[in-house]
Design a protein around this motif. Structure first.
Motif, PDB file in Angstrom:
ATOM      1  N   GLY A  98      31.213  60.442  45.668  1.00  0.00           N
ATOM      2  CA  GLY A  98      29.857  60.961  45.048  1.00  0.00           C
ATOM      3  C   GLY A  98      29.326  62.207  45.330  1.00  0.00           C
ATOM      4  O   GLY A  98      28.766  62.514  44.478  1.00  0.00           O
ATOM      5  N   THR A  99      30.346  62.569  45.680  1.00  0.00           N
ATOM      6  CA  THR A  99      30.031  64.043  46.559  1.00  0.00           C
ATOM      7  C   THR A  99      30.400  65.095  44.780  1.00  0.00           C
ATOM      8  O   THR A  99      29.510  65.665  44.837  1.00  0.00           O
ATOM      9  N   VAL A 100      31.740  64.812  43.790  1.00  0.00           N
ATOM     10  CA  VAL A 100      31.788  65.628  42.828  1.00  0.00           C
ATOM     11  C   VAL A 100      30.413  65.358  41.703  1.00  0.00           C
ATOM     12  O   VAL A 100      29.989  66.249  41.552  1.00  0.00           O
ATOM     13  N   ALA A 142      28.046  58.667  48.283  1.00  0.00           N
ATOM     14  CA  ALA A 142      28.904  59.691  48.945  1.00  0.00           C
ATOM     15  C   ALA A 142      28.061  59.529  50.532  1.00  0.00           C
ATOM     16  O   ALA A 142      29.513  59.405  51.900  1.00  0.00           O
ATOM     17  N   MET A 143      27.257  58.873  51.137  1.00  0.00           N
ATOM     18  CA  MET A 143      26.401  58.749  52.259  1.00  0.00           C
ATOM     19  C   MET A 143      26.911  56.991  52.935  1.00  0.00           C
ATOM     20  O   MET A 143      27.262  57.335  54.183  1.00  0.00           O
ATOM     21  N   ALA A 211      27.218  73.243  47.463  1.00  0.00           N
ATOM     22  CA  ALA A 211      27.833  74.342  47.736  1.00  0.00           C
ATOM     23  C   ALA A 211      28.432  73.812  49.236  1.00  0.00           C
ATOM     24  O   ALA A 211      29.091  73.615  49.294  1.00  0.00           O
ATOM     25  N   ILE A 212      27.774  73.604  49.959  1.00  0.00           N
ATOM     26  CA  ILE A 212      27.445  72.970  51.809  1.00  0.00           C
ATOM     27  C   ILE A 212      28.041  71.904  51.234  1.00  0.00           C
ATOM     28  O   ILE A 212      28.960  71.111  52.415  1.00  0.00           O
ATOM     29  N   LEU A 213      27.305  70.970  50.685  1.00  0.00           N
ATOM     30  CA  LEU A 213      27.771  69.664  50.540  1.00  0.00           C
ATOM     31  C   LEU A 213      29.086  69.374  50.257  1.00  0.00           C
ATOM     32  O   LEU A 213      30.058  68.534  50.675  1.00  0.00           O
ATOM     33  N   VAL A 214      29.467  70.278  49.036  1.00  0.00           N
ATOM     34  CA  VAL A 214      31.206  70.183  49.241  1.00  0.00           C
ATOM     35  C   VAL A 214      31.932  70.834  50.028  1.00  0.00           C
ATOM     36  O   VAL A 214      33.253  70.535  50.465  1.00  0.00           O
ATOM     37  N   ILE A 215      31.630  71.743  50.813  1.00  0.00           N
ATOM     38  CA  ILE A 215      31.982  72.597  52.070  1.00  0.00           C
ATOM     39  C   ILE A 215      32.889  71.208  53.556  1.00  0.00           C
ATOM     40  O   ILE A 215      33.606  70.728  53.771  1.00  0.00           O
ATOM     41  N   ILE A 219      36.074  69.418  54.386  1.00  0.00           N
ATOM     42  CA  ILE A 219      36.730  68.938  55.725  1.00  0.00           C
ATOM     43  C   ILE A 219      36.941  67.308  56.576  1.00  0.00           C
ATOM     44  O   ILE A 219      37.661  67.453  57.152  1.00  0.00           O
ATOM     45  N   THR A 220      35.978  67.006  56.304  1.00  0.00           N
ATOM     46  CA  THR A 220      35.614  65.246  56.401  1.00  0.00           C
ATOM     47  C   THR A 220      37.028  64.219  55.833  1.00  0.00           C
ATOM     48  O   THR A 220      37.999  64.366  56.462  1.00  0.00           O
ATOM     49  N   ILE A 221      37.280  64.997  54.497  1.00  0.00           N
ATOM     50  CA  ILE A 221      37.993  64.303  54.304  1.00  0.00           C
ATOM     51  C   ILE A 221      39.222  64.234  54.894  1.00  0.00           C
ATOM     52  O   ILE A 221      40.598  63.750  54.794  1.00  0.00           O
TER      53      ILE A 221
END
Length: 451
Positions: A98-100, A142-143, A211-215, A219-221
């Motif tokens: 979802g993030t990608v 993603a959510m 960019a913030i979504l990816v970063i 971190i969570t992953i």
């Protein structure tokens, strides 16, 4: 888990987690909510900028909840059956996917008017509609893992705290995303553009948000380790095969605890009201404060920026009010829920009467109180009533209580908007009434634990 000392058993049989672990479980929610906030706060502005008729805005706002209605139960159903340790476990593989996709689409959506399609052309509007649908679809993918991981890994005693952290991160992300256009304009990035083109202040808001979504997701992953199937079954008191069989959506809905349906009733009215807020805020503020409905005007674009600030105010109020609600005893949850929704109804109604941009701050503080309750109570009530069996599927199905009212609201707007004189401010009067009905329907809820 990332903290090997977390082995004490309590609550529903799940270990007590450290505060750090609970924060890491939800950190990526910050970025996901930024994507949703940019979509909800800027979508009406983007479509009216590229030439959409306000009478037809409902069509564009149907696509996101329709995507969520379909995607979230599917994610829940298949993630219940997934175990891919090399990709993180049960829920994290879907978070990665979802993030990608969301990050890619966030680079495309604000450029809908810069593709050479032409102002108001079907091609430009269709491109925008498709990118919005993909953004919402991927953001939902993603959510949902964040909601599910709390249900999977957090015991009943800590669950309210964990969803409170999600609410805090969600609203913090919303604040940051909402003020981006206003901030970038103050920094000198253009807030106007040629007719049919989205201003660079909005474009860069989406870029930085991606960019913030990816970063935050990365971190969570890297910081979260999900329970393997054996451990999950042990902690939840179910067999290892419980999530591998069954899961038929209709069967699960038939067996759903009563609180699932009563909270869904409340959600129906609340999310209808917020769908109209997202659809008509920029236009209503532009008419009431800047006295223009011309989407190409500087006044309209200023109203769009100011709505971003008000959305940030709403989110800040929600953060503060979430802490207040966290102090409400369990036996008074319904009172806190209903009172918050009533305050939100007053906020909605007041938007119609106010013609000062600064006075609108009070309106959106009240709306933020309702938003805090909507992000705190429903998931706590639902997950406390469920066992670990088909948790993801149930939460995916419960997402219908968010998506369906938005779809209904958008469809009804084609009749209600003309009926109310094609007036975007008048839609806030309607929203206030709808939210008040939602507050009254809280009386039907009776909390239960572990169906």
């Amino acid at each position: 888990m990332s903290d090997k000392k977390e082995t004490k058993q309590d609550g529903a049989g799940l270990p007590k987690l450290s505060s750090n672990t609970i924060w890491m479980l939800s950190l990526g929610f910050l970025g996901v909510q930024m994507a949703f906030t940019l979509q909800s706060s800027q979508m009406s502005r983007i479509f009216q900028t590229i030439g959409a008729d306000p009478n037809n805005l409902g069509w564009f706002f149907i696509l996101p909840p329709l995507a969520g209605l379909i995607v979230q139960p599917i994610v829940g159903y298949y993630s219940d059956r997934t175990w891919a340790p090399k990709l993180g476990g049960r829920r994290l593989p879907y978070l990665i996917l979802g993030t990608v996709v969301a990050a890619i689409v966030m680079f495309l959506l604000p450029n809908s008017g810069s593709m050479g399609f032409g102002y108001g052309s079907m091609a430009a509007l269709l491109f925008g509609a498709i990118t919005v649908a993909f953004l919402d679809l991927s953001s939902n993918v993603a959510m949902q893992p964040f909601k599910m991981m709390v249900g999977d890994m957090v015991n009943d005693d800590q669950k309210s705290y964990a969803y409170g952290i999600q609410s805090f991160l969600s609203n913090t992300g919303a604040v940051i995303a909402a003020i981006f256009p206003f901030l970038f304009t103050a920094l000198g990035i253009a807030n106007t553009a040629k007719k049919g083109v989205v201003p660079q202040s909005v474009v860069w808001s989406f870029y930085i948000g991606a960019a913030i979504l990816v970063i935050s997701t990365i971190i969570t992953i890297f910081r979260v380790k999900e329970y393997d199937p054996q451990t999950y079954a042990k902690y939840h008191g179910i067999s290892e095969d419980a999530n591998k069989t069954g899961g038929n959506w209709l069967d699960l809905l038939k067996k759903a605890p009563k609180v699932f349906w009563t909270v869904t009733l409340v959600q129906f009215f609340c999310w209808m009201a917020f769908q109209y807020l997202w659809t008509y805020s920029a236009g209503a503020i532009s008419v009431n404060v800047w006295n223009t409905s011309n989407a190409s005007s500087a006044g309209y674009q200023a109203a769009g920026n100011w709505y971003g600030v008000l959305a940030a105010v709403q989110s800040i109020a929600a953060v503060v009010w979430s802490y207040v609600l966290a102090k409400v005893p369990n036996n008074h949850h319904k009172l806190g829920y209903a009172a918050s929704l009533i305050l939100g109804a007053v906020g909605f109604l007041s938007v119609f009467f106010i013609h000062s941009q600064y006075a609108l701050i009070v309106s959106f503080v009240l709306v933020g109180m309702a938003w805090a309750a909507m992000n705190t109570y429903p998931l706590t009530m639902i997950t406390n009533a469920l066992s670990g069996e088909h948790m993801g599927t149930y939460l995916g199905l419960f997402n219908g209580s968010i998506c369906l009212p938005q779809i209904v609201a958008s469809l009804l707007s084609f009749a209600l908007f003309p009926l109310l004189g094609n007036s975007q401010p008048h839609m806030f009067l309607l929203s206030g009434i709808i939210m008040a009905v939602g507050a009254l329907s809280v009386g039907f809820i009776k909390e239960t634990y572990k169906a």
